[in-house]
Motif scaffolding. Structure first.
Motif, PDB file in Angstrom:
ATOM      1  N   VAL A 230       0.847  -1.202   0.000  1.00  0.00           N
ATOM      2  CA  VAL A 230       0.000   0.000   0.000  1.00  0.00           C
ATOM      3  C   VAL A 230       0.880   1.248   0.000  1.00  0.00           C
ATOM      4  O   VAL A 230       0.604   2.228  -0.703  1.00  0.00           O
ATOM      5  CB  VAL A 230      -0.958  -0.013   1.208  1.00  0.00           C
ATOM      6  CG1 VAL A 230      -1.680   1.330   1.332  1.00  0.00           C
ATOM      7  CG2 VAL A 230      -1.975  -1.138   1.074  1.00  0.00           C
ATOM      8  N   THR A 233       2.220   1.912  -3.429  1.00  0.00           N
ATOM      9  CA  THR A 233       1.170   2.402  -4.321  1.00  0.00           C
ATOM     10  C   THR A 233       0.885   3.881  -4.094  1.00  0.00           C
ATOM     11  O   THR A 233       0.684   4.647  -5.039  1.00  0.00           O
ATOM     12  CB  THR A 233      -0.120   1.591  -4.113  1.00  0.00           C
ATOM     13  OG1 THR A 233       0.120   0.224  -4.446  1.00  0.00           O
ATOM     14  CG2 THR A 233      -1.256   2.132  -4.973  1.00  0.00           C
ATOM     15  N   VAL A 241       1.443   4.524   6.486  1.00  0.00           N
ATOM     16  CA  VAL A 241       0.294   3.661   6.193  1.00  0.00           C
ATOM     17  C   VAL A 241      -0.274   3.079   7.492  1.00  0.00           C
ATOM     18  O   VAL A 241      -1.493   3.046   7.694  1.00  0.00           O
ATOM     19  CB  VAL A 241       0.681   2.529   5.227  1.00  0.00           C
ATOM     20  CG1 VAL A 241      -0.421   1.479   5.133  1.00  0.00           C
ATOM     21  CG2 VAL A 241       0.989   3.104   3.847  1.00  0.00           C
ATOM     22  N   LEU A 276      -7.076   6.076   2.135  1.00  0.00           N
ATOM     23  CA  LEU A 276      -6.970   4.650   1.819  1.00  0.00           C
ATOM     24  C   LEU A 276      -8.244   4.219   1.103  1.00  0.00           C
ATOM     25  O   LEU A 276      -9.338   4.315   1.652  1.00  0.00           O
ATOM     26  CB  LEU A 276      -6.782   3.837   3.106  1.00  0.00           C
ATOM     27  CG  LEU A 276      -5.524   4.154   3.917  1.00  0.00           C
ATOM     28  CD1 LEU A 276      -5.514   3.348   5.219  1.00  0.00           C
ATOM     29  CD2 LEU A 276      -4.267   3.870   3.116  1.00  0.00           C
ATOM     30  N   SER A 280      -7.278  -0.907  -0.671  1.00  0.00           N
ATOM     31  CA  SER A 280      -6.166  -0.814   0.277  1.00  0.00           C
ATOM     32  C   SER A 280      -6.623  -1.154   1.688  1.00  0.00           C
ATOM     33  O   SER A 280      -5.934  -1.890   2.415  1.00  0.00           O
ATOM     34  CB  SER A 280      -5.573   0.596   0.251  1.00  0.00           C
ATOM     35  OG  SER A 280      -4.991   0.879  -1.003  1.00  0.00           O
TER      36      SER A 280
END
Length: 297
Positions: A230, A233, A241, A276, A280
């Protein structure tokens, strides 16, 4: 930068605050510690978490120097432990009612205030860490009695709980609880039921060890392949994250990440801008919770 807000102790605060524990790493660089906390306030921090035993009073001393009433910062402290410079750990338990009262007085003195807006009672009933023994095994009702007395006297504004079980929280609800601080992260989600109860009761959920890994009993969120995927990305770090996932978890989650590094502080403060997407979130939610209850010390 835009930081999301939430209700806490009858106030609205930014959901990303600052945990002052790491200030002790700057004990021999006081000017840097002062500059770091000032920078946090400049970046929008209006919720600082501290304790008298953080750096044997150093964190509180820096907070006292930096903060002014006009800054509007909610300072949250805790009792239930005390500094122990000569001991095997830097703190000792202080769970007895008279010790809780002494802890409040110590924080009032070191912070240079007449009233502590929020004081967390560190129970140590759950999560990694020490467990009370001997005369440090104290009934929660006896502790709440002295905490409510201190509130009635005007020395504290609101009561929080730390390292508490869901049964303990339920017992404490009639006393009026403003927040709960328990170990909780993407990879350590034993307290989901308690998080839901807090959300239902309008109680702030303030996780410590928000990325795990700060004790041998906790895995690290940043070790998870899903977290790295994630992060890649989105073009952010795995730590960001892990913190962003917490903000997405429930609207009553408040973060108090600590750091002694200005760049890390600024990275933490941008977490509220991370969105998010459903894919995700699904990938992160699927990460296994692997926390355990191994005490340390």
């Amino acid at each position: 930068m835009t930081t999301p807000t939430a209700s806490f102790a009858d106030r609205t605060v930014a959901r990303i605050g600052y945990g002052a524990l790491q200030l002790e790493r700057l004990h021999d660089r006081r000017r840097d510690a002062v500059a770091l906390l000032r920078r946090a306030i400049e970046l929008g921090v209006d919720h600082v978490d501290t304790a008298e035993f953080y750096g044997f009073g150093f964190a509180n001393d820096v907070i006292r120097e930096v903060l002014r009433a006009e800054d509007g910062v909610l300072v949250v402290t805790k009792v239930g432990a005390a500094p122990d410079p000569g001991g095997p750990l830097p703190l000792r338990l202080a769970q007895r009612p008279e010790q809780l009262r002494a802890g409040v007085e110590d924080n009032l003195r070191s912070l240079g205030v007449d009233r502590l807006p929020v004081v967390n009672l560190r129970r140590l009933d759950s999560g990694p860490g020490l467990r009370p023994e001997g005369d440090q095994v104290v009934d929660l009702d006896d502790q709440l009695a002295v905490m409510t007395a201190l509130r009635d006297e005007g020395k504290i504004g609101a009561i929080g709980l730390s390292s508490v079980t869901i049964d303990g929280l339920r017992r404490a609800l009639p006393a009026g609880i403003a927040c709960v601080q328990n170990a909780y992260s993407l990879v350590s989600r034993d307290d989901e039921d308690m998080l839901e109860l807090c959300a239902a009761e309008g109680i702030a959920w303030v996780p410590f060890f928000p990325l795990g890994g700060a004790s041998p009993a906790l895995p690290k969120a940043t070790d998870e392949p899903a977290v790295h995927a994630v992060a890649e990305t989105l073009g952010v770090t795995p730590s960001q994250v892990g913190l962003a996932w917490l903000l997405h978890r429930a609207p009553n989650v408040l973060l108090i990440p600590g750091t002694a590094d200005a760049a890390h502080l600024e990275a933490n403060m941008t977490v509220g801008e991370i969105t998010l997407d459903p894919a995700s979130l699904a990938a992160l939610d699927a990460v296994e919770s692997r926390s355990n209850e191994v005490p340390i010390g």
